[in-house]
Scaffold this motif. Structure first.
Motif, PDB file in Angstrom:
ATOM      1  N   ALA A 178      36.807  27.683 -44.147  1.00 19.09           N
ATOM      2  CA  ALA A 178      37.383  28.819 -43.125  1.00 19.09           C
ATOM      3  C   ALA A 178      36.709  30.254 -43.488  1.00 19.09           C
ATOM      4  O   ALA A 178      36.399  30.629 -44.907  1.00 19.09           O
ATOM      5  N   GLY A 179      36.229  30.953 -42.701  1.00 17.27           N
ATOM      6  CA  GLY A 179      36.063  32.394 -42.920  1.00 17.27           C
ATOM      7  C   GLY A 179      35.284  33.139 -41.709  1.00 17.27           C
ATOM      8  O   GLY A 179      35.288  32.411 -40.603  1.00 17.27           O
ATOM      9  N   GLN A 180      35.427  34.381 -41.889  1.00 13.34           N
ATOM     10  CA  GLN A 180      34.837  35.146 -40.637  1.00 13.34           C
ATOM     11  C   GLN A 180      33.234  35.208 -41.106  1.00 13.34           C
ATOM     12  O   GLN A 180      32.926  35.672 -42.041  1.00 13.34           O
ATOM     13  N   THR A 181      32.420  34.843 -40.138  1.00 13.33           N
ATOM     14  CA  THR A 181      31.110  34.885 -40.318  1.00 13.33           C
ATOM     15  C   THR A 181      30.227  35.613 -39.639  1.00 13.33           C
ATOM     16  O   THR A 181      28.875  35.858 -39.728  1.00 13.33           O
ATOM     17  N   SER A 182      30.703  36.173 -38.661  1.00 16.36           N
ATOM     18  CA  SER A 182      29.912  37.404 -37.916  1.00 16.36           C
ATOM     19  C   SER A 182      29.786  38.756 -38.745  1.00 16.36           C
ATOM     20  O   SER A 182      30.584  39.272 -39.001  1.00 16.36           O
ATOM     21  N   HIS A 183      28.501  39.183 -38.951  1.00 17.28           N
ATOM     22  CA  HIS A 183      28.109  40.149 -39.791  1.00 17.28           C
ATOM     23  C   HIS A 183      28.460  41.619 -38.865  1.00 17.28           C
ATOM     24  O   HIS A 183      28.838  42.469 -39.392  1.00 17.28           O
ATOM     25  N   MET A 184      28.093  41.468 -37.566  1.00 19.63           N
ATOM     26  CA  MET A 184      28.480  42.441 -36.635  1.00 19.63           C
ATOM     27  C   MET A 184      29.990  42.615 -36.448  1.00 19.63           C
ATOM     28  O   MET A 184      30.598  43.816 -36.589  1.00 19.63           O
ATOM     29  N   ASP A 185      30.813  41.695 -36.427  1.00 19.46           N
ATOM     30  CA  ASP A 185      32.342  41.684 -36.581  1.00 19.46           C
ATOM     31  C   ASP A 185      32.842  42.411 -37.830  1.00 19.46           C
ATOM     32  O   ASP A 185      33.739  43.111 -37.832  1.00 19.46           O
ATOM     33  N   SER A 186      32.011  42.105 -38.678  1.00 16.95           N
ATOM     34  CA  SER A 186      32.447  42.640 -40.289  1.00 16.95           C
ATOM     35  C   SER A 186      32.299  44.072 -40.270  1.00 16.95           C
ATOM     36  O   SER A 186      33.128  44.779 -41.048  1.00 16.95           O
TER      37      SER A 186
END
Length: 330
Positions: free
Chosen positions: A88-96
Motif C-alpha cells: 500500500a502506498g501513494q505512488t503518484s509523483h505529481m500528487d506527492s
C-alpha cells in the motif's frame, strides 16, 4: 504437491494494497498456492484499488476495507500473520508534490505505525516492503545499483526513503524480519489505465484502446520494465529467503528501451495507433530523471531470482487483457 506449494500452504498472509495492481496479482498467486490470504485496501479512487482485480479469487480470500493509516483497524489483522506484503502506498509523483502531507501520512506515518504494531503484537512476522527506484533521483551512472547515491527529486521519493529507514531500524533494533524491494517500472494486467497516477504505460494503453495518439514526452529516455508476474516471483522469493532480511534490493530487467521505441512497439502489437512526440510539461521537467535502468545483480546473486518474461510478451498479454476487460478499468 511441489515444495513451493508446501511452503505456502495454509500460511497466513496479509497484503496491504491488496486490491491494487501488484497486490491483487500476488493475492491470486498465493490463493492458488493454498495460502490463507487477507487483503487490505481502502479503495480510495485515486490509489488504484479495484475489486474486479480480485474476481478470480474472491471466494478464496478475505477482503478487509480499511486504510493503513488507521492503526486501530490494523491491530487485529496483524496479530496472527506469518507474512506481510506491504504494497500500500501513494505512488503518484505529481500528487506527492501537490499534496505532500497526504503523501507523508501514507508513505511515512502509516509505515511507522505498522512497524510499531508488529513490534508490539507480532514480532516474529516477516515483512516484504515495496519501495521505489524514485529514491535515487537522476542517475549518476547506469545501471543503478544499491550503492548509488540517494537523491530524490520529489516528495514521494523522500518519503519512501524515510520509510526504508524505519524498516532498517526496526530490523536492527528489534529483530523485525523485513526485506525492501526497490521496484522499477512494473507493468501487466490489472494496472491502472484511467490516468497516469500509477504508470504512464497505463494511460498509453487507454489512448490506444480509444484510438487516440500516444503522447510521448521527450522520447529518447531509456527505461527498464518488469512484468508483474516476475515482480510477484521476487516478492515470494524475498519473503522466505533468510539472507534477504535487513537488506535492500533493486529489481530491474536485462532489456532497456527508449520511450519512443516502447510506444512504437505497443502500436505494433496493438495493430493500430499513432504517437506524438512532445516536450516535457514544465511541472514534470523539474522532476524528470532522464535515462534510468536498474541492476538486479545483488538480488539475483542472493536469491537466484531473474526476470523471465520478455517485454513484448508482457505488452501483448496486457493489451489483450484490457481489450477484454476495458469497462472495468475506466
Amino acid at each position: 504437491m511441489t515444495s513451493t506449494d508446501e511452503l505456502w500452504s495454509s500460511k497466513r498472509i496479509l497484503i496491504t494494497g491488496g486490491a491494487g495492481f501488484i497486490g491483487s496479482t500476488l493475492a491470486l498467486r498465493l490463493a492458488d498456492l493454498g495460502a490463507q490470504v487477507t487483503v487490505i485496501d481502502s479503495l480510495v479512487p485515486e490509489y488504484g484499488g479495484n475489486l474486479f482485480n480480485l474476481r478470480d479469487c474472491e471466494d478464496r480470500i478475505r477482503i478487509n476495507y480499511s486504510d493503513i493509516r488507521d492503526t486501530f483497524s490494523l491491530k487485529p489483522l496483524l496479530t496472527d500473520v506469518d507474512i506481510l506484503f506491504n504494497l500500500a502506498g501513494q505512488t503518484s509523483h505529481m500528487d506527492s508534490m501537490s499534496e505532500p502531507h497526504t503523501d507523508l501520512n501514507i508513505n511515512c506515518g502509516a509505515q511507522l505505525n505498522l512497524l510499531e504494531t508488529c513490534r508490539r503484537l507480532n514480532p516474529t512476522i516477516r515483512i516484504v516492503f515495496a519501495s521505489t527506484r524514485q529514491i535515487y533521483g537522476k542517475p549518476h551512472y547506469l545501471p543503478v545499483d544499491e550503492d548509488h547515491p540517494i537523491s530524490p527529486v520529489d516528495i514521494n521519493g523522500i518519503h519512501k526513503y524515510a520509510a526504508e529507514q524505519y524498516y532498517g531500524l526496526y530490523h536492527s533494533l528489534y529483530g523485525i524480519r523485513s526485506c525492501i524491494l526497490r521496484l522499477t517500472n512494473t507493468i501487466g494486467p490489472r494496472m491502472r489505465i484511467k490516468d497516469a497516477r500509477q504508470t504512464f504505460v497505463g494511460i498509453w494503453i487507454r489512448r490506444l484502446l480509444e484510438d487516440d495518439p500516444i503522447e510521448v514526452w521527450g522520447g529518447e529516455q531509456l527505461r527498464d520494465f518488469n512484468d508483474v508476474e516476475d515482480v510477484v516471483d521476487a516478492l515470494l522469493t524475498a519473503a522466505w529467503n533468510e539472507s534477504s532480511y535487513g537488506q535492500v534490493f533493486n529489481l530491474g530487467s536485462v532489456q532497456r528501451i527508449s520511450l519512443r521505441e516502447l510506444a512504437e512497439l505497443m502500436i505494433s502489437l496493438h495493430g493500430a495507433g499513432d504517437l506524438v512526440i512532445k516536450d516535457y510539461p514544465e511541472e514534470r521537467r523539474k522532476i524528470d530523471i532522464g535515462d534510468y535502468y536498474s541492476s538486479h545483480d545483488k538480488f539475483s546473486a542472493i536469491t537466484g531470482w531473474r526476470p523471465r518474461i520478455p517485454l513484448d510478451q508482457t505488452l501483448e498479454r496486457t493489451l489483450a487483457f484490457y481489450q477484454s476487460h476495458r469497462p472495468h478499468y475506466l
